[in-house]
Design a protein around this motif. Structure first.
Motif, PDB file in Angstrom:
ATOM      1  N   LEU A 281       0.823  -1.304  -0.010  1.00 39.51           N
ATOM      2  CA  LEU A 281      -0.043   0.064  -0.044  1.00 39.51           C
ATOM      3  C   LEU A 281       0.663   1.405  -0.011  1.00 39.51           C
ATOM      4  N   MET A 282       2.122   1.288   0.768  1.00 42.88           N
ATOM      5  CA  MET A 282       2.795   2.348   0.878  1.00 42.88           C
ATOM      6  C   MET A 282       3.563   2.472  -0.612  1.00 42.88           C
ATOM      7  N   ARG A 283       3.816   1.353  -1.127  1.00 42.54           N
ATOM      8  CA  ARG A 283       4.415   1.664  -2.753  1.00 42.54           C
ATOM      9  C   ARG A 283       3.197   2.269  -3.383  1.00 42.54           C
ATOM     10  N   PHE A 284       2.312   1.872  -3.560  1.00 45.40           N
ATOM     11  CA  PHE A 284       1.275   2.431  -4.233  1.00 45.40           C
ATOM     12  C   PHE A 284       1.036   4.044  -4.123  1.00 45.40           C
ATOM     13  N   VAL A 285       1.029   4.551  -2.731  1.00 47.49           N
ATOM     14  CA  VAL A 285       1.007   5.932  -2.217  1.00 47.49           C
ATOM     15  C   VAL A 285       2.254   6.486  -2.973  1.00 47.49           C
ATOM     16  N   ILE A 286       3.353   6.102  -2.962  1.00 47.08           N
ATOM     17  CA  ILE A 286       4.363   6.532  -3.372  1.00 47.08           C
ATOM     18  C   ILE A 286       4.340   6.596  -5.063  1.00 47.08           C
ATOM     19  N   ALA A 287       4.084   5.512  -5.448  1.00 45.80           N
ATOM     20  CA  ALA A 287       4.286   5.325  -7.043  1.00 45.80           C
ATOM     21  C   ALA A 287       3.048   6.042  -7.698  1.00 45.80           C
ATOM     22  N   GLU A 288       1.859   6.014  -7.361  1.00 50.37           N
ATOM     23  CA  GLU A 288       0.655   6.290  -7.869  1.00 50.37           C
ATOM     24  C   GLU A 288       0.219   7.549  -7.398  1.00 50.37           C
ATOM     25  N   GLY A 289       0.534   8.025  -6.152  1.00 47.70           N
ATOM     26  CA  GLY A 289      -0.113   9.083  -5.690  1.00 47.70           C
ATOM     27  C   GLY A 289      -0.414  10.039  -6.392  1.00 47.70           C
ATOM     28  N   ALA A 290       0.523  10.674  -7.485  1.00 47.91           N
ATOM     29  CA  ALA A 290       0.466  11.666  -8.170  1.00 47.91           C
ATOM     30  C   ALA A 290      -0.918  11.743  -9.191  1.00 47.91           C
ATOM     31  N   ARG A 291      -1.064  10.239  -9.796  1.00 45.57           N
ATOM     32  CA  ARG A 291      -2.170  10.160 -10.584  1.00 45.57           C
ATOM     33  C   ARG A 291      -3.392   9.641  -9.848  1.00 45.57           C
ATOM     34  N   PHE A 292      -3.192   9.424  -8.486  1.00 46.83           N
ATOM     35  CA  PHE A 292      -4.622   9.197  -7.835  1.00 46.83           C
ATOM     36  C   PHE A 292      -4.418   9.984  -6.422  1.00 46.83           C
ATOM     37  N   PRO A 293      -4.607  11.356  -6.511  1.00 45.35           N
ATOM     38  CA  PRO A 293      -4.490  12.401  -5.349  1.00 45.35           C
ATOM     39  C   PRO A 293      -5.198  11.957  -4.284  1.00 45.35           C
ATOM     40  N   ASP A 294      -6.697  11.235  -4.275  1.00 44.66           N
ATOM     41  CA  ASP A 294      -7.037  11.153  -3.219  1.00 44.66           C
ATOM     42  C   ASP A 294      -6.732   9.871  -2.531  1.00 44.66           C
TER      43      ASP A 294
ATOM     44  N   VAL B 145       9.692  11.469  14.247  1.00 44.28           N
ATOM     45  CA  VAL B 145      10.801  11.072  14.168  1.00 44.28           C
ATOM     46  C   VAL B 145      10.827   9.696  14.677  1.00 44.28           C
ATOM     47  N   THR B 146       9.966   9.654  15.659  1.00 45.49           N
ATOM     48  CA  THR B 146       9.725   8.472  16.453  1.00 45.49           C
ATOM     49  C   THR B 146       9.215   7.153  15.313  1.00 45.49           C
ATOM     50  N   MET B 147       8.282   7.726  14.575  1.00 48.18           N
ATOM     51  CA  MET B 147       7.992   6.637  13.870  1.00 48.18           C
ATOM     52  C   MET B 147       8.711   6.353  12.603  1.00 48.18           C
ATOM     53  N   SER B 148       9.895   7.136  12.357  1.00 45.54           N
ATOM     54  CA  SER B 148      10.695   7.151  11.215  1.00 45.54           C
ATOM     55  C   SER B 148      11.234   5.671  10.777  1.00 45.54           C
ATOM     56  N   PRO B 149      11.877   5.014  12.091  1.00 42.23           N
ATOM     57  CA  PRO B 149      12.521   3.746  11.431  1.00 42.23           C
ATOM     58  C   PRO B 149      11.545   2.894  10.955  1.00 42.23           C
ATOM     59  N   MET B 150      10.437   2.756  11.505  1.00 39.03           N
ATOM     60  CA  MET B 150       9.374   1.948  11.149  1.00 39.03           C
ATOM     61  C   MET B 150       9.151   1.925   9.558  1.00 39.03           C
ATOM     62  N   LEU B 151       8.864   3.542   9.103  1.00 42.92           N
ATOM     63  CA  LEU B 151       8.800   3.631   7.793  1.00 42.92           C
ATOM     64  C   LEU B 151       9.779   3.376   7.143  1.00 42.92           C
ATOM     65  N   ALA B 152      10.978   3.550   7.504  1.00 46.72           N
ATOM     66  CA  ALA B 152      12.289   3.341   6.670  1.00 46.72           C
ATOM     67  C   ALA B 152      12.503   1.702   6.323  1.00 46.72           C
ATOM     68  N   MET B 153      12.001   0.956   7.508  1.00 51.43           N
ATOM     69  CA  MET B 153      11.931  -0.438   7.320  1.00 51.43           C
ATOM     70  C   MET B 153      11.060  -1.088   6.214  1.00 51.43           C
ATOM     71  N   VAL B 154       9.871  -0.319   6.080  1.00 52.22           N
ATOM     72  CA  VAL B 154       8.856  -0.653   5.114  1.00 52.22           C
ATOM     73  C   VAL B 154       9.539  -0.417   3.871  1.00 52.22           C
ATOM     74  N   ILE B 155      10.221   0.823   3.701  1.00 49.23           N
ATOM     75  CA  ILE B 155      10.749   0.987   2.493  1.00 49.23           C
ATOM     76  C   ILE B 155      11.947   0.192   2.047  1.00 49.23           C
TER      77      ILE B 155
ATOM     78  N   ARG C 262      12.232  -2.862   2.767  1.00 46.50           N
ATOM     79  CA  ARG C 262      11.950  -3.976   2.300  1.00 46.50           C
ATOM     80  C   ARG C 262      11.089  -4.072   1.076  1.00 46.50           C
ATOM     81  N   LEU C 263      10.450  -2.877   0.748  1.00 49.26           N
ATOM     82  CA  LEU C 263       9.832  -2.633  -0.410  1.00 49.26           C
ATOM     83  C   LEU C 263      10.779  -2.736  -1.667  1.00 49.26           C
ATOM     84  N   ILE C 264      12.006  -1.937  -1.276  1.00 49.23           N
ATOM     85  CA  ILE C 264      12.854  -2.016  -2.471  1.00 49.23           C
ATOM     86  C   ILE C 264      13.659  -3.324  -2.567  1.00 49.23           C
ATOM     87  N   PHE C 265      14.063  -3.883  -1.400  1.00 45.62           N
ATOM     88  CA  PHE C 265      14.833  -4.874  -1.843  1.00 45.62           C
ATOM     89  C   PHE C 265      13.983  -6.268  -1.714  1.00 45.62           C
TER      90      PHE C 265
END
Lengths: 205, 205, 205, 205
Positions: D112-125, D165-175, D177-180
Motif C-alpha cells: 500500500l505504501m508503494r502505491f501511495v508513493i508510486a501512484e499518488g500523483a495520478r490518484f490524489p485522493d 521522528v519516532t515513527m521514522s525507523p518503522m517507515l524506513a524499514m517498510v521502504i 523491504r519494498l525496495i529489496f
DNA sequence: CATGAATGAGACTTCATTCAT
DNA sequence: CATGAATGAAGTCTCATTCAT
C-alpha cells in the motif's frame, strides 16, 4: 370478480413480446440499429437481457419483428382506402387527408420512414417490403383515382410522373418532421391545404 | 523532369486528409456512422488505422470533418443563386433547375441528406448547421422570388407554406433515390418538368 | 567578441542530450515510466519525437540514462564525505547534515528514491546500482564513524542495526516529502535537530 | 449433504469480486498501475477480461477498489490501538510493536505504501485518504502517548517533530523491504529493538 | 420462463519505433 | 541532425450471445 386492471399471469406473458417490440422501437429510434443495445431495450421493459433472447433469437430478428410490428397499423389504413366516395377530386382529397392523418401524423409511420432511409442498406428486404406494401399501393391508388378522373373528364390527363409528384409534399413533410423532431413548426393544416390546392388546381384548372 | 506518377512527400501529405475524408464518406454511406470501422476507412486509402488517427483524433471528429468536406461544394452552389435572370417565373425555373442539377443529381448532396436523417439525433449540430446553411437559404431564396413575382403582379399571392410545398418534390426525389439507390427508375426530367408545371401553374393560372 | 549568452550551433547540439534527459526526468516524475510518452518529452525540449531517438535508441535506455544523469551529483556528494573533521560525534553530525543538504533537500535525489521504489521491479539493476552506489556507501560511512567513535571511547558500542536506524529519519523524511510533495509542512530544521539529538544521545548518553 | 468442493452459483458470485481484487493487487504490485493489463488480472482469477468488467467498470475503479480492499485490515488494526495498557513507556512499546506486527510485517500494508508513493500523483485522493486514515491517526496516537508520559512526569518534554521522528525507523524499514523485496536481510527483531531503545532512551534518559 | 454471470470477438485508440526526406 | 508521416502491436472497453440455475 371480473378483474378490472390486473392482468393474469397468462395475459402478462402474452404481453411480453409486444412490450419488447415497443421498447425496441424506442431504442432503435433513439440510436439507430447498430448503436442500440439489447440490454437497454430489456431495461426499458423492466426485464433482463436474457428475457429478450427468450422471445427473439437475435438483435437482427428483433429489429425485423419490430418493423413488422410498427407497420401493421399502416397496412390496415391502406385497406380502408377502398371506401372513398364521391367524384374523383373528392376521392383524391379524402385519400390525401387519410395519408396525412395516418402517416404524416403518426410517429410510428414517420420513424418507419427513417428506418427505411437509415438502415435500408443493411436490411435490403426492409426496402423491398416497404415498397411492395406501402409505396406501390399508395402510388397505385393515386394513379387509379387520377385515371378515373380522366376517364370521367373530371381531370386533365397527366403523365405517369404526376402521381409521384402528387405524393411529394406529404413525403417531404414526413422528412422535415423527422429531421427537426417537431422543433420546426410548420402549420400542418395550411401545408396540407396548399398541397391539395396545388394538385387539384393542376388537374382541373 | 519526369514526374510521371510519384507524388512528392509534401504533395502526398496534403492529399492524405482528403483521401481519408473521401474514404470515410464511402464507408459511412455504406454502413452508417456506428457500424463503420476506422480500419476499413484506412484500408480504402491504402494506409493503416494509425494513419487515420494522425489526421483525425476520433472517429466522431472524422465524421464531422467528412460532413464539412462533402457539403463544401453545396455551399458554393447556393452562392451562385444570386445571378438568376429574367422575370420571376424564369428565375424560379432557373433556381429549381439549379437545385435539381446540384442537389438532386449530386450523390454527395443526396447522401448528406441521409446523414442528416439517420445520424441527426447523435449529431445535433449537424441538423442545426444543415438548416442554417442549406434549408433556410433555399427556402428563403424561393420566398424572395415569390415575393418579387407578387410585387410585379406576375404571381398570385400565396401563403407562407407555399415555399415549402414548392420545394417538396425535389426533396421527395432525393429521398426516393436514397431509398432505392437508383434501382427505382424515375424519369428525372419528366419529374422535374411536372414539378415546375405544377408550381408555375398554381402561381400564374 | 566574447559571446555572452548565445550558444554556437555546436554548443547547442552538445546540449541536446542533456536537455532531453532533464525533460525525461520531469515527465517520468510526473507520470511514472510506463505512462510517460516519448512525444511529451520531446515537446518539453521543443523538438520532435524523432530527435529523441537520435540520441537514445529506446524509451527504456532513455530512462536508464536519465537515472544515471540525475544521480551523478549524488555520487559527487558521497566522495566529499572523506573530508569530515573533528571527533566522531562531530563527524557524524557533519555527515548527517551533508545528507540532509544534498539528499533530503535535493529534488532529484528524492525523486530518484521514488524511481527506485516505483520502477525497481521493472529495472532490477536500478536497485542493484542504487544499493551499491548509495545505500551501501552511506551505511558504510556511518558504520565507520560509529566504529571510530567506539574505538576512541567516545561512543557506546551498538549493534550492527544501529547504522540503519541512524539513517532512518532521513529516509523517512524523503518519503514524506515525496508523498506530500511539500504540501505537508514539516519543520525541516527542527526535524533534523531532533534526529541528531536522538542519535547522539543514544550513543553518548 | 455432500458439498465437497463445488461452490454454489451464489457463493461463486459473492467470491468473484474478492478474487478479482486479490488478483488485481498482485498484478498492480508486479507492474504498477499503468503497465498492468486487465486481461492478466482476469487470467489470474481464471476468467476472461469481460468478467472483470462485469464487476468493475474501469481499470481505474478496479485499482481504487483494490486499494480500499487491501487497506481494510489496516483500519481494523488502528481501532485496536485503544486497548494499550500500563505506563506511557509500555504503551509506546506496545503500540510500536503493534505497528511492526501489522504494518511492517504485513505485505499488503507495505505494498500500500508503494502505491501511495508510486501512484499518488495520478490518484490524489489515494494520498489524502491515506493520510487521513493512517498517517494522521498513527502520529496522533503517538503524540497522545507522549503527552500522557510528559503529564505523568514519565517522559521528558519533546518538540512536535519528535512524533514524526519516532515513527521514522518503522517507515524506513517498510521502504527498505519494498525496495529489496526481502533480498536484503535485516534482523527485523534487532532493528525493532534498537528503534525502541533509541526512542525510550531519548524520552527517559 | 427468467435470470445474470460469463464469454470472446471486435471496436476505438495509443504510442514506441522506423525511415524517407 | 532533425523531422514527422506512417506503422502495427497492444491495451481498454463494449456488447451480442450463451447457458446453468
Amino acid at each position: 370478480m371480473p378483474n378490472g386492471k390486473r392482468l393474469t399471469r397468462a395475459e402478462q406473458k402474452a404481453l411480453r413480446p409486444l412490450q419488447i417490440l415497443e421498447a425496441a422501437f424506442e431504442e432503435f429510434v433513439k440510436n439507430g440499429y447498430a448503436a442500440s443495445r439489447v440490454e437497454d431495450i430489456a431495461e426499458r421493459v423492466g426485464v433482463t437481457k436474457g428475457t429478450v433472447y427468450v422471445y427473439f433469437p437475435t438483435k437482427e430478428q428483433l429489429f425485423e419483428a419490430m418493423i413488422q410490428h410498427i407497420s401493421a397499423p399502416l397496412r390496415k389504413v391502406l385497406r380502408t382506402s377502398d371506401t372513398l366516395k364521391g367524384r374523383a377530386a373528392e376521392k383524391l382529397q379524402q385519400f390525401i387527408e387519410l395519408l396525412y392523418d395516418h402517416i404524416v401524423d403518426d410517429r410510428k409511420s414517420r420513424e418507419l420512414m427513417r428506418f427505411v432511409i437509415a438502415e435500408g442498406a443493411r436490411f435490403p428486404d426492409l426496402i423491398d417490403r416497404h415498397h411492395e406494401e406501402f409505396i406501390a399501393p399508395i402510388i397505385g391508388r393515386i394513379q387509379e383515382i387520377l385515371d378515373e378522373g380522366v376517364a370521367l373528364n373530371e381531370f386533365r390527363r397527366k403523365p405517369a410522373e404526376f402521381a409521384d409528384v402528387t405524393m411529394s409534399p406529404m413525403l417531404a413533410m414526413v422528412i422535415v418532421r423527422l429531421i427537426f423532431d417537431d422543433r420546426q413548426d410548420i402549420d400542418r393544416n395550411a401545408f396540407r391545404h396548399e398541397h391539395l390546392q396545388l394538385v387539384l388546381n393542376s388537374l382541373t384548372g
